[in-house]
Structures are given as structure tokens and as C-alpha cells.
Design a protein around this motif. Structure first.
Motif, PDB file in Angstrom:
ATOM      1  N   ALA A  17       0.832  -1.208   0.000  1.00 37.54           N
ATOM      2  CA  ALA A  17       0.000   0.000   0.000  1.00 37.54           C
ATOM      3  C   ALA A  17       0.866   1.258   0.000  1.00 37.54           C
ATOM      4  O   ALA A  17       0.591   2.218  -0.740  1.00 37.54           O
ATOM      5  CB  ALA A  17      -0.930  -0.011   1.211  1.00 37.54           C
ATOM      6  N   GLN A  18       1.929   1.257   0.782  1.00 34.22           N
ATOM      7  CA  GLN A  18       2.805   2.429   0.854  1.00 34.22           C
ATOM      8  C   GLN A  18       3.562   2.648  -0.454  1.00 34.22           C
ATOM      9  O   GLN A  18       3.714   3.786  -0.920  1.00 34.22           O
ATOM     10  CB  GLN A  18       3.772   2.274   2.028  1.00 34.22           C
ATOM     11  N   THR A  30       2.628   1.729  -3.459  1.00 27.63           N
ATOM     12  CA  THR A  30       1.666   2.219  -4.449  1.00 27.63           C
ATOM     13  C   THR A  30       1.384   3.700  -4.242  1.00 27.63           C
ATOM     14  O   THR A  30       1.399   4.499  -5.185  1.00 27.63           O
ATOM     15  CB  THR A  30       0.361   1.409  -4.367  1.00 27.63           C
ATOM     16  N   SER A  31       1.152   4.084  -3.004  1.00 31.17           N
ATOM     17  CA  SER A  31       0.837   5.482  -2.702  1.00 31.17           C
ATOM     18  C   SER A  31       1.993   6.407  -3.068  1.00 31.17           C
ATOM     19  O   SER A  31       1.788   7.448  -3.719  1.00 31.17           O
ATOM     20  CB  SER A  31       0.509   5.626  -1.217  1.00 31.17           C
ATOM     21  N   GLU A  32       3.210   6.052  -2.698  1.00 29.97           N
ATOM     22  CA  GLU A  32       4.351   6.940  -2.956  1.00 29.97           C
ATOM     23  C   GLU A  32       4.690   7.028  -4.435  1.00 29.97           C
ATOM     24  O   GLU A  32       5.098   8.092  -4.926  1.00 29.97           O
ATOM     25  CB  GLU A  32       5.563   6.484  -2.138  1.00 29.97           C
ATOM     26  N   LEU A  52       2.534   6.710  -6.961  1.00 29.58           N
ATOM     27  CA  LEU A  52       1.501   7.497  -7.636  1.00 29.58           C
ATOM     28  C   LEU A  52       1.617   8.986  -7.332  1.00 29.58           C
ATOM     29  O   LEU A  52       1.204   9.826  -8.141  1.00 29.58           O
ATOM     30  CB  LEU A  52       0.117   6.973  -7.265  1.00 29.58           C
ATOM     31  N   VAL A  53       2.178   9.334  -6.186  1.00 31.66           N
ATOM     32  CA  VAL A  53       2.408  10.745  -5.861  1.00 31.66           C
ATOM     33  C   VAL A  53       3.385  11.389  -6.852  1.00 31.66           C
ATOM     34  O   VAL A  53       3.354  12.608  -7.092  1.00 31.66           O
ATOM     35  CB  VAL A  53       2.919  10.882  -4.409  1.00 31.66           C
ATOM     36  N   ASN A  95       3.348  11.138 -10.005  1.00 31.11           N
ATOM     37  CA  ASN A  95       2.722  11.427 -11.293  1.00 31.11           C
ATOM     38  C   ASN A  95       2.658  12.926 -11.576  1.00 31.11           C
ATOM     39  O   ASN A  95       2.325  13.730 -10.700  1.00 31.11           O
ATOM     40  CB  ASN A  95       1.304  10.848 -11.340  1.00 31.11           C
ATOM     41  N   SER A 121      -1.639  -6.654  -9.218  1.00 31.48           N
ATOM     42  CA  SER A 121      -1.072  -6.944  -7.907  1.00 31.48           C
ATOM     43  C   SER A 121      -1.594  -8.289  -7.430  1.00 31.48           C
ATOM     44  O   SER A 121      -2.694  -8.716  -7.805  1.00 31.48           O
ATOM     45  CB  SER A 121      -1.416  -5.847  -6.886  1.00 31.48           C
ATOM     46  N   CYS A 174      11.276   5.252  -8.597  1.00 29.19           N
ATOM     47  CA  CYS A 174      10.377   4.144  -8.238  1.00 29.19           C
ATOM     48  C   CYS A 174      11.134   3.002  -7.573  1.00 29.19           C
ATOM     49  O   CYS A 174      10.659   2.417  -6.585  1.00 29.19           O
ATOM     50  CB  CYS A 174       9.626   3.645  -9.473  1.00 29.19           C
TER      51      CYS A 174
END
Length: 380
Positions: free
Chosen positions: A207-208, A210-212, A214-215, A217, A234, A269
């Protein structure tokens, strides 16, 4: 060009559509094209590459610029929904990006050059496999046979649903996006679901990450710094409700207008994934797949595309931003002065990669005329 040539090119297009093969599996397609080139197209030399690619060489009357023209011929893992006579005979495989048309245009061009060699320079007609997964252009350029070629320019086209039939679409600089796909594998420790503290579950780390990512973008299409990450797939653990998962995977596709931008994006990434995995005591493995360079269109070649289109009375449109899809012709424009242009497939045409798409045969003649004109125009 004669009606006989156009009819033969259309027959080939429908044969290829009926008998599609996936990237890196194009054995029969390559053999069929090779037989036609040998029998009907009289190249000065025909090069057969290890990974199914072909190059037909046509030497000009006098020395001049060497022009490489590329057409691809691989299909996609898509079940066709059309019901015409030439529909795909191969289950869950079909030509939904129009590569059957691209290869048929190149074959038609070979027939034209067989009857009339270029007045100057040399034309290399490159029939390329495996565009869809990004392996084709790399495989051909890494083959020792490619050293026999010495292109001054490289040109390709792509059919474009959503534009008027025969409309020529161009852009200087980036024409299609750089794209790369990352696979992040996280290994922890499986445990009983009642005692998750005894294991190492990757869920929070996934989850972390994915969140970081996408930030990062930057979705502004008009910016040179445009970059987007798209979550693709996933997986984690098993459907066993007494077990706390000990393994997970995340897949993202990254896109950017520029090769240097995507390279920095890739690095960021990886750094995010490794840092978060370490923080959660997870082992990490990272793989990259289906990599595409941005197509960087050379101004000289773009101007020649415009002139040839105007000479043929075709509608010409300049794009403000690149297309977001990847195209492995970018590896050629990274090394040679070159350009890709678009050719409209109809405003109401199904989109590329849709199960009902079918390349319009009317574009074959237009494509041949554009490529034939460019071989001459790039001598100026």
C-alpha cells in the motif's frame, strides 16, 4: 502503382489477419513474407534475421542517402469479435493494432521498387517482429546482420483510429511516449492468520509503495516533465483465510515524453520500493519488462513527410502533444535521424487493441505512396 500490386497487398493483409502470431512467435508469418519477397519482389539482397525479422534491400541507380522503412507484423493476445471471412483463425490471437496492414504496405512498396529501383541511395525495407512487447527493434539491431545496414534516415507509420481516413498526422520531437514496466516482488514470511506477528506480511508495504509511486505522477500533457505510473496488476498470498500472506507483487507501467525523464522516474520508483521493503523487513526483487524508447522525430524527416503528404493531396495535421502509447520504433530514432507519422484509419473506427478493430485496406495505397515519396524526398 498498378491495381495488381494493390490487390496483391490487400490479399496479403487479409492472409496475415487470418493467420496472426504473437510477438516472438512469428515463425510462419516471417516464412510467408520471405517467400513472397523472394518470388515477387526481386530485392538486391534479402536478409533473414535470427528472431524472424527480414530486410529487403533495393539499391538506387546512383549513390545517395540510405533510407530505412519499417513495418511490423506481430499480433496481440486478443480474441477477435468480428465475423468476416478473413477473421482470425487462431484462438485468442488477432491483429488489433493494424500490423497486418503495416506489413502489407511494406510488401506493396517492395513490389513497386522491384519494377523501378530508387533513383538515388538505397532503400532498406525492414519487416519487424515483436513490436508489441518491445523486443523486436532491439533484437534486430543486436543481430550481427544489422551491421550490413547503414541508414541515414529511418521512417515508420502507424494507423490512427479517430482521425479522418488517409489523414497524415505528424509532430516534431517526441511523437510517442517512452514506456517501461516494473515488477516489484516482496518476500516476507507466511504465518497463521491468528498470529500475524509471527510472520512478515507485505500488505502494508504494498500500500505504501503504491501510494508513494503514484504521488510522483505529473499528468500535465503539455509539460516536458510529463510522467505517469499506472498500476497494472497486484497479487498477495492465497485464498486461505487461516494464513497471513508472506509474498506479494506489484506491477506498474511508467510513461513519459522524454527518455531522460523516464530514466529518472524509473530510478525514483526503485528507490521507493527498496526503502519501503527494507523498512518492513521484506526481501525485494525488481524486474523491468516491455521497455520502449520515446520516438523522437527529426525535423528534416518531419518536413519531408509534410511535403510528400501535400504532394499527394492528403490532409495534414500537426499534434500538440505526443501519443501516450509506447512504440519500439523509438530505438531507431534514438540512433538515427528518423520519424514516425500517423495515418488516419477513420473517425468512427474502433480503437486500437479493441476486439473488433480491422485495418482499413484503403490505407495500403496511401501508405505505399507516402513511403515511396519519402525515399526520394529524403535525397534532397
Amino acid at each position: 502503382m498498378t491495381k495488381e500490386i494493390l490487390d496483391a497487398a490487400e490479399r496479403l493483409r487479409k492472409y496475415l489477419h487470418k493467420n496472426p502470431e504473437l510477438s516472438c512467435q512469428e515463425v510462419e508469418t516471417s516464412a510467408h513474407l520471405k517467400a513472397l519477397l523472394e518470388k515477387e519482389c526481386k530485392p538486391d539482397e534479402l536478409l533473414a534475421f535470427k528472431k524472424h525479422g527480414l530486410v529487403a534491400v533495393y539499391k538506387g541507380v546512383t549513390e545517395g542517402k540510405n533510407v530505412l522503412i519499417r513495418g511490423d507484423f506481430d499480433a496481440l493476445p486478443i480474441q477477435e469479435t468480428n465475423d468476416f471471412e478473413h477473421k482470425s483463425q487462431n484462438q485468442s490471437v488477432s491483429h488489433k493494432c493494424g500490423h497486418d496492414g503495416h506489413a502489407s504496405i511494406l510488401y506493396g512498396l517492395a513490389r513497386v521498387l522491384a519494377d523501378e529501383r530508387p533513383s538515388e541511395g538505397t532503400a532498406y525495407l525492414l519487416f519487424q517482429p515483436a513490436e508489441e512487447n518491445g523486443d523486436g527493434a532491439v533484437g534486430m539491431m543486436e543481430d550481427p546482420l544489422f551491421k550490413k545496414l547503414n541508414p541515414d534516415y529511418a521512417v515508420a507509420l502507424h494507423n490512427l483510429p479517430g482521425y479522418d481516413l488517409h489523414e497524415i498526422v505528424f509532430k516534431e520531437g517526441p511523437f510517442t511516449a517512452a514506456a517501461n514496466s516494473i515488477v516489484i516482488k516482496l518476500a516476507g514470511k507466511t504465518a497463521h492468520a491468528a498470529e500475524p506477528e509471527m510472520g512478515v506480511n507485505p500488505a502494508l508495504a504494498m500500500a505504501q509503495i503504491t501510494s508513494e509511486i503514484l504521488v510522483l505522477n505529473k499528468p500535465d500533457l503539455d509539460s516536458d516533465d510529463f510522467q505517469i505510473a499506472t498500476p497494472i496488476y497486484s497479487t498477495m498470498g492465497e485464498k486461505s483465510y487461516g494464513v497471513s500472506a508472506g509474498y506479494g507483487e506489484l506491477h506498474f507501467t511508467l510513461r513519459a515524453w522524454k527518455n531522460d525523464v523516464i530514466q529518472n522516474f524509473e530510478k525514483r520508483c526503485e528507490e521507493i520500493a527498496r526503502r519501503i521493503a527494507s523498512n518492513h523487513n521484506l526481501e525485494i526483487g525488481i524486474e523491468w519488462t516491455e521497455s520502449f524508447f520515446a520516438n523522437n522525430n527529426d525535423s528534416t524527416v518531419v518536413k519531408a513527410i509534410q511535403r510528400v503528404a501535400n504532394q499527394n493531396g492528403l490532409k495534414v495535421t500537426e499534434r500538440n502533444t505526443p501519443f501516450k502509447w509506447g512504440e519500439d520504433f523509438g530505438i531507431f530514432t534514438e540512433k538515427y535521424a528518423g520519424a514516425m507519422f500517423g495515418i488516419g484509419a477513420g473517425v468512427d473506427s474502433p480503437a486500437l487493441h479493441n476486439p473488433d478493430y480491422d485495418f482499413p485496406d484503403e490505407l495500403i495505397e496511401t501508405g505505399i505512396k507516402m513511403f515511396h515519396g519519402l525515399i526520394s524526398k529524403l535525397q534532397d
